[in-house]
Design an enzyme around this catalytic site. Sequence first.
Site, PDB file in Angstrom:
ATOM      1  N   CYS A 191       2.341  -4.840   7.118  1.00  0.00           N
ATOM      2  CA  CYS A 191       2.116  -4.621   5.694  1.00  0.00           C
ATOM      3  C   CYS A 191       3.316  -3.894   5.088  1.00  0.00           C
ATOM      4  O   CYS A 191       4.160  -3.348   5.795  1.00  0.00           O
ATOM      5  CB  CYS A 191       0.845  -3.803   5.468  1.00  0.00           C
ATOM      6  N   HIS A 242       0.821  -1.219   0.000  1.00  0.00           N
ATOM      7  CA  HIS A 242       0.000   0.000   0.000  1.00  0.00           C
ATOM      8  C   HIS A 242       0.851   1.263   0.000  1.00  0.00           C
ATOM      9  O   HIS A 242       2.058   1.250   0.277  1.00  0.00           O
ATOM     10  CB  HIS A 242      -0.967   0.000   1.181  1.00  0.00           C
TER      11      HIS A 242
END
Length: 526
Positions: free
Chosen positions: A449, A430
Amino acid sequence: MNKLYFLILLSILISCKKEEKAIPVKKAEPLPAIIQTDERKIQLDTSLINSFKSENIQNFYIASNNETVWGNLKKRTFIIDELKKSETLGLDPNDYNIKKIKDFESKISKLDDAELALYDVLLTYNFQKYLTHLYKGKLNPKKLYNDWDLNEKPFDVNTILIKAFNDNNLALTIEQSQPKTYTYKRLLKALALLNEFPDDNIKTIDVKDKVVLHDTNSAMITIKKRLLYWKDLTGRDSLTSIYDGKTFEAIKKFQMRHGLAPDGVIGNGTVNALNFSKTKRKNQIIANIERWRWYADTLAENYFIINIPDYSLNVVENKDTTVVRKIVVGTIRRKTPILTSTLKTVVLNPTWTIPPTILKEDVVPAMKRNRNYLKNKNITIYDKDNSVVEPNDWNENSPGRYRYVQSPGSNNSLGLMKILFPNNHSVYLHDTNHRSLFGRNNRSLSSGCIRVENPLELAQHILDSNNWSKQKIDSVIVTKKTTNVRIAKKYTIYQWYWTAWSTDNSLQFRDDIYNLDANLYAKLRN
């Protein structure tokens, strides 16, 4: 014959039973008969074969009618030589009973039938073990880590071994049993390069404050010796305590090889890297070779490959690297998991739902201090009926009963884009609203992440096959409306971990940010 027939039938039934667990189901093929030309053959007692407790051994000797197969000196010599030099491939000859095998070979002409039978099975067993270690490593990562999610690597060692035996080309088994990936080969090269260095006995470097160009520091003499040893500093040096220009350039070269900021400043990171001995670096390389045997032995046509401790993401298409990006990865407390998957969806203007770990460790304490903490971050609280809950009505004793969602926008924790792929760890690639972090050298900063530099350019690249232009992506971004785009082109993602390799005959090392190397090496040598 009835006993032999029963053993063959039992072997096939056992094999078929194992295959039922695999997807897709494949019918087990019977092994070809082993072609033997040796004059001296001994019938093997099945109790000897069974004592090794190996189905591979049983099936191998069924293919030879339970007779010895290693009567040929050339074939035995090949196996012994391979096991003796297994350390050049990062393995330990002692794992393959090499002393016992060499002892048998030294008195081969004097062995009685029982000894010859034992020697034959011992050769087969240890060569099978060696080939299996080459293919998928000595250890099983699933038994070592709970955040390593790699596909199983089934290995039919007998099919490879018997074909090579019958074709009189045992060397082919070594080639076919090893990963074909470029990084694996560069690790073997790194081990060979390191073995060329002499033993080192240089003192430990102790520097309390940073050392910069033109400083005078007593530790500089030891630092220069280290740089000379690793060949970052070349030629003759007076070994003075002055940090001179030549040493400055050598330090920058050393820093580049170790993934450090090449600023020439001798700080903690540089000193720690300098204090690694040859032995520790060798152990590190061997640990990384083991890891690469856990990974896929060949890579997809198009793929993303992430090296977590190198903080790097490369996109490779048709063997050409088309995109290179800096990344931010998880901290040691919230590690980025190791996995292999397939990219599925690009999400533009994503919302962010706070995961349980961040809720417990970060959000709840902050909310108890300031009820408007989430509201100030544009995060809405929803109850089980999907109704909005005002901060003052939030029950701090039952935070898990709510859902916490951050609206799309430039201040969203996921930034303007995320890329989804199936995995068991709820992680994805992301954007971020803290883009300045990509300027840092140590980027182990996320909650697991992976944050990607210049994400919209990456989105444009992978959505090119969807006929999505930059203008189309930008037009969606300005709407602040969450939009999911299925990726048309197939990309595999390899989210892996390695801290050593070689490039153009130069050793490369990275900081072992999750402290895995030394522990793995210790387990390999147990």
